[in-house]
Design a protein around this motif. Structure first.
Motif, PDB file in Angstrom:
ATOM      1  N   LEU A   1     -36.348 -16.443 -30.175  1.00 30.69           N
ATOM      2  CA  LEU A   1     -35.240 -15.489 -30.088  1.00 30.69           C
ATOM      3  C   LEU A   1     -33.950 -16.200 -30.489  1.00 30.69           C
ATOM      4  N   PRO A   2     -32.958 -15.458 -30.965  1.00 29.16           N
ATOM      5  CA  PRO A   2     -31.646 -16.066 -31.196  1.00 29.16           C
ATOM      6  C   PRO A   2     -31.063 -16.639 -29.907  1.00 29.16           C
ATOM      7  N   ALA A   3     -30.142 -17.583 -30.058  1.00 29.02           N
ATOM      8  CA  ALA A   3     -29.619 -18.322 -28.903  1.00 29.02           C
ATOM      9  C   ALA A   3     -28.991 -17.401 -27.862  1.00 29.02           C
ATOM     10  N   ASP A   4     -28.238 -16.393 -28.293  1.00 27.01           N
ATOM     11  CA  ASP A   4     -27.592 -15.497 -27.332  1.00 27.01           C
ATOM     12  C   ASP A   4     -28.618 -14.728 -26.503  1.00 27.01           C
ATOM     13  N   ASP A   5     -29.705 -14.295 -27.148  1.00 20.42           N
ATOM     14  CA  ASP A   5     -30.746 -13.575 -26.419  1.00 20.42           C
ATOM     15  C   ASP A   5     -31.484 -14.496 -25.456  1.00 20.42           C
ATOM     16  N   VAL A   6     -31.670 -15.747 -25.855  1.00 22.29           N
ATOM     17  CA  VAL A   6     -32.303 -16.712 -24.950  1.00 22.29           C
ATOM     18  C   VAL A   6     -31.454 -16.882 -23.690  1.00 22.29           C
ATOM     19  N   ALA A   7     -30.136 -16.977 -23.876  1.00 17.77           N
ATOM     20  CA  ALA A   7     -29.241 -17.137 -22.727  1.00 17.77           C
ATOM     21  C   ALA A   7     -29.327 -15.926 -21.792  1.00 17.77           C
ATOM     22  N   VAL A   8     -29.358 -14.717 -22.370  1.00 18.70           N
ATOM     23  CA  VAL A   8     -29.446 -13.503 -21.549  1.00 18.70           C
ATOM     24  C   VAL A   8     -30.782 -13.455 -20.814  1.00 18.70           C
ATOM     25  N   LEU A   9     -31.879 -13.753 -21.519  1.00 26.48           N
ATOM     26  CA  LEU A   9     -33.194 -13.747 -20.886  1.00 26.48           C
ATOM     27  C   LEU A   9     -33.244 -14.757 -19.733  1.00 26.48           C
ATOM     28  N   SER A  10     -32.678 -15.942 -19.958  1.00 26.10           N
ATOM     29  CA  SER A  10     -32.690 -16.971 -18.910  1.00 26.10           C
ATOM     30  C   SER A  10     -31.938 -16.499 -17.675  1.00 26.10           C
ATOM     31  N   ARG A  11     -30.803 -15.865 -17.890  1.00 24.56           N
ATOM     32  CA  ARG A  11     -30.020 -15.396 -16.746  1.00 24.56           C
ATOM     33  C   ARG A  11     -30.731 -14.270 -16.010  1.00 24.56           C
ATOM     34  N   ARG A  12     -31.307 -13.344 -16.757  1.00 23.96           N
ATOM     35  CA  ARG A  12     -31.856 -12.145 -16.112  1.00 23.96           C
ATOM     36  C   ARG A  12     -33.175 -12.390 -15.394  1.00 23.96           C
ATOM     37  N   VAL A  13     -33.930 -13.414 -15.799  1.00 22.90           N
ATOM     38  CA  VAL A  13     -35.126 -13.759 -15.028  1.00 22.90           C
ATOM     39  C   VAL A  13     -34.850 -14.943 -14.114  1.00 22.90           C
TER      40      VAL A  13
ATOM     41  N   TYR B   1     -42.513 -11.352 -19.345  1.00 18.86           N
ATOM     42  CA  TYR B   1     -41.767 -10.907 -20.540  1.00 18.86           C
ATOM     43  C   TYR B   1     -42.608 -11.140 -21.788  1.00 18.86           C
ATOM     44  N   HIS B   2     -43.228 -12.334 -21.890  1.00 16.82           N
ATOM     45  CA  HIS B   2     -44.034 -12.637 -23.074  1.00 16.82           C
ATOM     46  C   HIS B   2     -45.215 -11.675 -23.202  1.00 16.82           C
ATOM     47  N   LEU B   3     -45.899 -11.424 -22.091  1.00 14.63           N
ATOM     48  CA  LEU B   3     -47.052 -10.530 -22.143  1.00 14.63           C
ATOM     49  C   LEU B   3     -46.656  -9.121 -22.570  1.00 14.63           C
ATOM     50  N   SER B   4     -45.456  -8.703 -22.172  1.00 11.53           N
ATOM     51  CA  SER B   4     -45.025  -7.338 -22.509  1.00 11.53           C
ATOM     52  C   SER B   4     -44.487  -7.218 -23.926  1.00 11.53           C
ATOM     53  N   THR B   5     -44.191  -8.336 -24.586  1.00  9.74           N
ATOM     54  CA  THR B   5     -43.608  -8.270 -25.932  1.00  9.74           C
ATOM     55  C   THR B   5     -44.447  -9.001 -26.964  1.00  9.74           C
TER      56      THR B   5
ATOM     57  N   GLY C   1     -46.613 -10.152 -29.879  1.00 13.52           N
ATOM     58  CA  GLY C   1     -47.023  -9.507 -31.114  1.00 13.52           C
ATOM     59  C   GLY C   1     -46.015  -8.535 -31.687  1.00 13.52           C
ATOM     60  N   ARG C   2     -44.929  -8.281 -30.978  1.00 16.98           N
ATOM     61  CA  ARG C   2     -43.918  -7.352 -31.496  1.00 16.98           C
ATOM     62  C   ARG C   2     -42.936  -8.086 -32.403  1.00 16.98           C
ATOM     63  N   GLY C   3     -42.228  -7.327 -33.208  1.00 18.16           N
ATOM     64  CA  GLY C   3     -41.234  -7.910 -34.102  1.00 18.16           C
ATOM     65  C   GLY C   3     -40.014  -8.390 -33.348  1.00 18.16           C
ATOM     66  N   LEU C   4     -39.180  -9.138 -34.059  1.00 22.81           N
ATOM     67  CA  LEU C   4     -37.995  -9.720 -33.439  1.00 22.81           C
ATOM     68  C   LEU C   4     -37.073  -8.639 -32.883  1.00 22.81           C
ATOM     69  N   ALA C   5     -36.883  -7.562 -33.625  1.00 17.68           N
ATOM     70  CA  ALA C   5     -35.981  -6.500 -33.166  1.00 17.68           C
ATOM     71  C   ALA C   5     -36.459  -5.912 -31.840  1.00 17.68           C
ATOM     72  N   GLU C   6     -37.777  -5.696 -31.712  1.00 19.74           N
ATOM     73  CA  GLU C   6     -38.306  -5.139 -30.463  1.00 19.74           C
ATOM     74  C   GLU C   6     -38.166  -6.130 -29.311  1.00 19.74           C
ATOM     75  N   ARG C   7     -38.397  -7.414 -29.595  1.00 19.07           N
ATOM     76  CA  ARG C   7     -38.268  -8.417 -28.530  1.00 19.07           C
ATOM     77  C   ARG C   7     -36.826  -8.514 -28.057  1.00 19.07           C
ATOM     78  N   ARG C   8     -35.886  -8.376 -28.977  1.00 16.67           N
ATOM     79  CA  ARG C   8     -34.468  -8.416 -28.587  1.00 16.67           C
ATOM     80  C   ARG C   8     -34.100  -7.191 -27.756  1.00 16.67           C
ATOM     81  N   ARG C   9     -34.641  -6.036 -28.125  1.00 21.09           N
ATOM     82  CA  ARG C   9     -34.370  -4.829 -27.330  1.00 21.09           C
ATOM     83  C   ARG C   9     -34.954  -4.972 -25.922  1.00 21.09           C
TER      84      ARG C   9
END
Length: 982
Positions: free
Chosen positions: A171-183, A193-197, A199-207
């Protein structure tokens, strides 16, 4: 029982495994709620312990201590029968899920036995969901023998590595930071999070990351089963209502619920490790963010969204009355009362910025952040802390236009000037201690250290320590280090970092200390300093340390922290310099990066590392590079870098007493450790990529040279015709050359009989010379006869640059379009260090081959540049590598049309529009010198160029024998009158 194996998809976190190795004579407790990775960590450690391992898992409640102790002894007896490596503790015992035992009696018995086993050489690790009962009189454990949830928490950089290296879905750095904070760094949350995303594309993982808010809990099912199901109904209800607080206290909860007893409930939740912790002895508690989000989502399902907003509004009123305005703002934001949010932000004023952007980005909408001067100021501070200097200056400048005159405006202006000073070509500014540090990166850092005496004590010591380090005066920096405070601000964190780095450089373990520094920096809102703490692991010169630091450098590249990337890579090469493993390409890239950041001091260090690298690599221009490095270090006032350059000079020519004396004087004055200087001056030969293990080394690119075990042969006693014969055979090393071809090439005008006789004389002279300089070699060991042909047959482990070049091109052809093929092309470009046998000038036997190899090298560099430009967008360093390869292409062949176009495109992709424009201008000059119209290619028309004008090609970061390595600047090249190749 059999120990569990680590999951296939998991990240090995060396900072945690190092903590478990700290002192095997005492037990270590790993205590955290479910899903924090306790068992995974212990299984990873067990796999690498190298000793017999006994694993005991408490699977059902145990009522009798003797039964548990018997199982511990039985497990050790079973493990003792296995093969063990003769190092470390005699064996390892792991007790998992101790929390399933019933009563303190069993816990105390297990701990007593664990301490007794430790005294007998058995390392004991105990995992539990709650803290075991300890008897202070019998169970004294230092702090580093407790690995709790905070230490198990995945840091943002570990999340980034997990996604990129293990899951291979970055993921882009900003999304990594948000994911780290929210979990909250919760291992199970990341897995879910990984299991739920997957095989999906980058746009879906960011959403999916953006959807991880309080309204959509990530792990509701897991928390319900593993945490809430074991709680009494009274505690579950208490949790569900007080989840509106981020930091619940007994008083806040009592007021919100209108009843007493909240202190008892909070203490019980902490005791049960129900994702509830207290860092101040039970006055204030914190619910984990994932749990809090789940509680709010559950309450929304039960009461409705309007009722939940009302609960948040009531909580905000309690917090505002208490004076906790920051949390009150966040509660009002969750209540969606935007007028109240603006009112509270106005009351907070500058305090909004002091809490950083993270405190607001999670709860406030983008339109509000972009419209409030305090929040824009907070974003500017956030960019500064991330090392994103250019973005910080932009945001702070906007905040300045919105703030009213006063203290806040002055603070904003001070912060903007401090950030501006770190941009290239910025004016000198010393209105803040960071401005002093910037001055120390430009030139004469020791002078800056002396001038810093006028600063107040904390800033004085901070500036002096860093400036003396930049100068290379490690002894002086160690003395100045005593003046730094032992606090959690920048100065105190830097003090701990340097102490740990010194221990690591001295060969002592410091992984735990560096992890502690990184954590302190993160808590202090100094992520740039936390990344530096991780990069410092490379000072020990090990491959593992270098790998970690290079990961940090790539992370800095993605974030736009150019200074962090440069420092991380510089630390890597300085660490490698201790073992003579500095890479030429890496050092050249450091020189380019330091110049781009306008840091004369770091340029001097990089230039000296480059000098050491080319000497180690035994390149023909090593002497020129050493001279350039010494001159650069002297001009920048960097005694340490000058000492390194002189050490390289001694390494290049150990027989010169004047150079050795100059090195001794410089080393004595620099403050560098004598063992480090000794390592530099005696770095093992042949550690470059091309020469590793080469006893006999034959070079034809950039000039002819034959070296044996690092000693270059002196050809002056050999007759000119025999020397020419040696060069002709060398350019075909490993390939037989027929006698007739040798005669026609070297004596084209002589009669056949005379020419053949001259050939035999030259061969005899050459063989005598080689036999005399290859002691112990058998007859024809290098110069061999094959029927009517002769050849240079390199011994095993020998090296010839032309042979390597040709073999690499052949491998690239067979593996075209693959990473293997590109790697072969890189080796070919690296091997090509200049024209083939330039000392033979226009001799007919070399001209055609020279031109063919030059054209092949240019095409290889162009292919690599094109491949980098089409690389995945995630590879942020690709445009920089494309610039290097395209520049190398036009340096090899100034008339390579595609190379110029790739260079322009690479500069534009890298965002360096000025460099792209300069490349267009130079390309236009080349076209004009060939009689072509630059305007036809959409290029600006330069000043008139007369035929045969000498046009210097641009510097190439990847060159070692051309312009980038000459002290007087790029050489002049006469551009031939021919059409550029397309």
């Amino acid at each position: 029982m059999d120990r569990p194996r680590p999951p296939a998809e998991t990240l090995v976190r060396s900072r945690l495994t190092a903590a478990l190795r700290a002192d095997p004579g005492l037990p270590t407790l790993v205590v955290a709620p479910g899903g924090w990775g306790k068992t995974t960590l212990l299984s990873q450690y067990a796999d690498t312990a190298g000793v017999p391992v006994a694993w005991l898992r408490i699977e059902t409640p145990q009522a009798r201590p003797d039964r548990v102790l018997a199982q511990m002894r039985a497990g050790l007896d079973t493990a003792a029968g296995e093969d063990a490596v003769a190092r470390g503790p005699a064996s390892l015992l792991i007790v998992d899920d101790l929390h399933l035992t019933e009563g303190a009696e069993i816990e105390l018995a297990v701990l007593d036995h664990a301490f007794a086993l430790g005294r007998g050489g058995v390392q004991v690790l105990i995992a539990s969901r709650r803290m075991p009962q300890l008897d202070p009189s019998r169970h004294e454990l230092p702090g580093d023998h407790l690995v709790d949830a905070e230490r198990l928490r995945f840091r943002a950089w570990e999340v980034e590595r997990l996604l990129r290296e293990v899951y291979r879905e970055p993921l882009p750095a900003d999304d990594v930071a948000v994911l780290s904070r929210r979990v909250g760094g919760w291992a199970a949350g990341l897995t879910l999070y990984h299991l739920s995303t997957h095989g999906r594309g980058l746009a879906e993982r960011r959403r999916a990351v953006a959807a991880l808010t309080g309204g959509a809990t990530l792990a509701g099912g897991y928390l319900t089963r593993a945490v809430l199901a074991d709680l009494p109904e009274e505690l579950r209800r208490f949790l569900s209502r007080t989840g509106v607080f981020e930091a619940p206290t007994a008083a806040r909860c009592d007021r919100l619920l209108g009843v007493g007893g909240s202190q008892r409930h909070l203490a019980e939740l902490q005791r049960r490790q129900a994702f509830t912790v207290s860092y101040d002895g039970g006055r204030t508690f914190r619910y984990h963010e994932v749990l809090r989000a789940h509680l709010v989502a559950t309450m929304t399902q039960e009461l409705g969204a309007a009722a939940v907003r009302s609960w948040h509004a009531r909580a905000a009123e309690i917090l505002e009355a208490e004076g906790a305005l920051v949390e009150a703002v966040r509660c009002q934001a969750r209540a969606e009362d935007w007028p109240a949010v603006r009112r509270l932000l106005g009351r907070l004023g500058i305090e909004v910025a002091e809490h950083g952007l993270d405190a607001w980005a999670e709860v406030l909408p983008g339109w509000l952040i972009g419209d409030d001067p305090w929040l824009i100021l907070a974003e500017g501070r956030h960019r500064v802390a991330q090392g994103q200097v250019g973005l910080a200056v932009e945001r702070l400048a906007r905040a300045e236009t919105m703030l009213a005159p006063g203290a806040a405006l002055s603070h904003c202006r001070l912060l903007r000037n401090a950030a501006l000073a770190w941009l290239p070509d910025a004016p000198a500014w010393r209105g803040h201690w960071s401005g002093w540090l910037r001055a120390a990166t430009r030139r004469h850092p020791a002078v800056v250290a002396g001038e810093a005496e006028s600063l107040p004590p904390p800033e004085r010591a901070l500036v002096r320590v860093v400036a003396l380090l930049l100068a290379g005066d490690l002894a002086g920096a160690a003395r100045a280090l005593r003046g730094l405070p032992d606090d959690d601000a920048v100065a105190g964190t830097l003090r701990r970092l340097l102490v740990a780095a010194g221990a690591l450089a001295a060969g002592r373990a410091a992984a735990v200390a560096l992890d502690s520094v990184a954590l302190r920096a993160e808590r202090a809102g100094l992520p740039w300093l936390g990344r530096l703490a991780r990069a410092v692991t490379a000072v020990d010169g090990t491959a593992a340390g270098a790998k970690e630091a290079l990961v940090v450098a790539e992370e800095c590249d993605r974030l736009g922290d150019h200074w962090g990337a440069l420092l991380s890579r510089l630390i890597v090469e300085l660490g490698r310099s201790r073992t003579g493993a500095v890479g030429v390409d890496q050092a050249t890239a450091l020189v380019t990066a330091a110049r781009e950041l306008d840091s004369g001091v770091l340029t001097a260090w990089a230039q000296s590392l480059l000098a050491l690298a080319v000497v180690q690599d035994q390149r023909p221009d090593a002497e020129l590079e050493v001279r350039r490095a010494e001159s650069t270090a002297r001009a920048a006032g960097v005694p340490g870098a000058r000492t390194l350059a002189l050490a390289a000079a001694v390494r290049a020519d150990p027989q010169r007493p004047d150079v050795r004396a100059a090195l001794d004087r410089a080393a004595a004055q620099s403050g560098l450790p004598s063992r480090l200087v000794a390592a530099w001056r005696s770095a093992p030969p042949g550690t470059g990529t091309a020469d590793a293990g080469a006893g006999v080394m034959l070079r034809c690119f950039g000039g002819f040279r034959l070296s044996v075990d690092g000693r270059t042969l002196d050809w002056s006693p050999v007759r000119p015709q025999a020397r020419a014969l040696a060069r002709l055979l060398a350019m075909h090393a490993g390939r037989p050359v027929h006698r007739d071809h040798l005669v026609d090439a070297l004596w084209p005008q002589a009669e056949r009989r005379n020419a053949t006789q001259r050939l035999h004389v030259a061969l005899s002279s050459l063989r005598r010379f080689l036999d005399a300089n290859l002691p112990g070699a058998g007859p024809d060991s290098l110069l061999c006869r094959d029927g009517d042909a002769y050849l240079f047959a390199l011994p095993e482990g020998g090296y010839c640059d032309v042979a390597v070049f040709r073999e690499a091109l052949e491998r690239s052809r067979l593996a075209a379009g693959t990473e293997t093929g590109l790697a072969a092309l890189r080796l070919a470009v690296e091997s090509y260090r200049g024209d083939l046998l330039p000392e033979d000038g226009p001799a007919e036997w070399v001209v055609n081959t020279r031109e063919a190899l030059r054209r092949q090298a240019a095409e290889a560099a162009a292919t690599l540049a094109g491949a980098e430009l089409t690389a995945d967008a995630v590879q942020s360093a690709a445009p920089v590598r494309a610039v290097a390869m395209a520049a190398r292409c036009v340096e090899i062949d100034p008339c390579h049309d595609l190379g110029w176009r790739l260079l322009i495109a690479a500069h534009e992709r890298a965002g360096d529009l000025a460099a792209a424009q300069q490349a267009r201008r130079r390309y236009g000059e080349v076209l004009l010198s060939l009689g072509l119209d630059p305007a036809a290619s959409g290029l600006p028309v330069p000043a008139p160029v007369t035929g045969g004008r000498r046009i210097p090609p641009p510097r190439s970061p990847g060159s070692a024998s051309t312009a980038a390595h000459r002290p007087s600047g790029p050489p002049a090249v006469v551009v031939p009158r021919q059409r550029p190749r397309r």
